[in-house]
Design an enzyme around this catalytic site. Structure first.
Site, PDB file in Angstrom:
ATOM      1  CB  SER A  27      -0.939   0.012   1.211  1.00 14.37           C
ATOM      2  OG  SER A  27      -0.191   0.023   2.400  1.00 14.37           O
ATOM      3  CG  ASP A  28       0.780   5.916  -1.641  1.00 17.88           C
ATOM      4  OD1 ASP A  28       1.631   6.309  -0.827  1.00 17.88           O
ATOM      5  OD2 ASP A  28       0.476   6.531  -2.676  1.00 17.88           O
ATOM      6  CE  LYS A  29       6.851   7.419   1.620  1.00 19.08           C
ATOM      7  NZ  LYS A  29       6.330   8.760   1.903  1.00 19.08           N
ATOM      8  CB  THR A  30       0.415   9.144   0.836  1.00 13.10           C
ATOM      9  OG1 THR A  30       1.533   9.207  -0.020  1.00 13.10           O
ATOM     10  CG2 THR A  30      -0.115  10.545   1.091  1.00 13.10           C
ATOM     11  CB  THR A  32       0.121   4.757   6.327  1.00 11.43           C
ATOM     12  OG1 THR A  32      -1.051   4.484   5.550  1.00 11.43           O
ATOM     13  CG2 THR A  32       0.297   3.661   7.367  1.00 11.43           C
TER      14      THR A  32
END
Length: 230
Positions: A27-30, A32
């Site tokens: 998943s995209d870390k943005t 998180t």
């Protein structure tokens, strides 16, 4: 079960079966591991590269010249997001984070995008919107430009795509110059360099028209996104 009950938007039902068989999900870390807030940290403006602190109060904005007005009007009108800075000077976003980053740059340079939008709405001067898609990798908005009263198309999107659609560039003094092969190559090299640094790159362009015809330019497939000025 009906997709949506759990507030999950499923665009293609077949995706459910695919995800059900997944063993690893990346998943995209943005949002998180980060604040989920994007900002403009570097830019290529009228032949000059600006970074971080030099992006605000820059000499090229002096006097809010033609370059300034064209850049920030295009940002304001060719987006659907909105943002503002709260009392703690923290930017609060509504909508696409990339668009909010651009709008935030405008605010930090004293551009009132809300007033700009209001003026266009009051004149019913927004003629058409060609929405973003993953295939096109760009979006455009047709407006009746405030200064000239003539149609103008504002375009933004993936840098390599938009640069490829441009034949001219807007200089800091308001003149337009031919986008030469060598200049195009230099831009593309800069785009690659920034992408390697993990930055999301975006290009902004426009094109002026003598008239607008709904029958000709109305459909998405007829969007005249060529011969643009970067």
């Amino acid at each position: 079960r009906i997709p949506g009950i759990d507030n999950n938007l499923v665009r293609h039902l077949s995706a459910c079966e695919t995800m059900g068989g997944a063993t690893n999900i990346c998943s995209d870390k943005t949002g998180t591991l980060t604040e989920n807030r994007m900002t403009v940290v570097k830019g290529f403006f009228g032949g000059e590269i600006l970074e971080d602190g030099r992006l605000t109060g820059a000499s090229l904005w002096t006097g809010k010249n033609v370059y300034y007005q064209t850049l920030f009007e295009g940002i304001a009108m060719n987006s659907t997001a909105t943002c503002h800075f709260n009392s703690a000077n923290i930017r609060e976003d509504q909508g696409n984070k990339t668009e909010c980053a651009l709008l935030g740059l405008g605010i930090l340079n004293d551009y009132d995008f809300k007033t700009c939008r209001k003026e266009y709405e009051e004149r019913s001067a927004v003629l058409n919107l060609y929405s973003f898609s993953s295939d096109r990798k760009r979006m455009s908005t047709f407006v009746n430009q405030a200064e000239t009263g003539k149609p103008r198309l504002y375009t933004k999107g993936a840098s390599e795509v938009v640069v490829g659609l441009c034949t001219q560039e807007l200089l800091l003094d308001g003149r337009c110059a031919l986008l030469t092969a060598s200049k195009r190559a230099a831009l593309n090299e800069q785009i690659v360099n920034w992408a390697r640094q993990g930055l999301r790159t975006l290009a902004l362009a426009y094109r002026d028209f003598s008239s607008y015809d709904t029958a000709t330019y109305g459909p998405m497939e007829n969007a005249p996104e060529s011969d643009l000025t970067l």
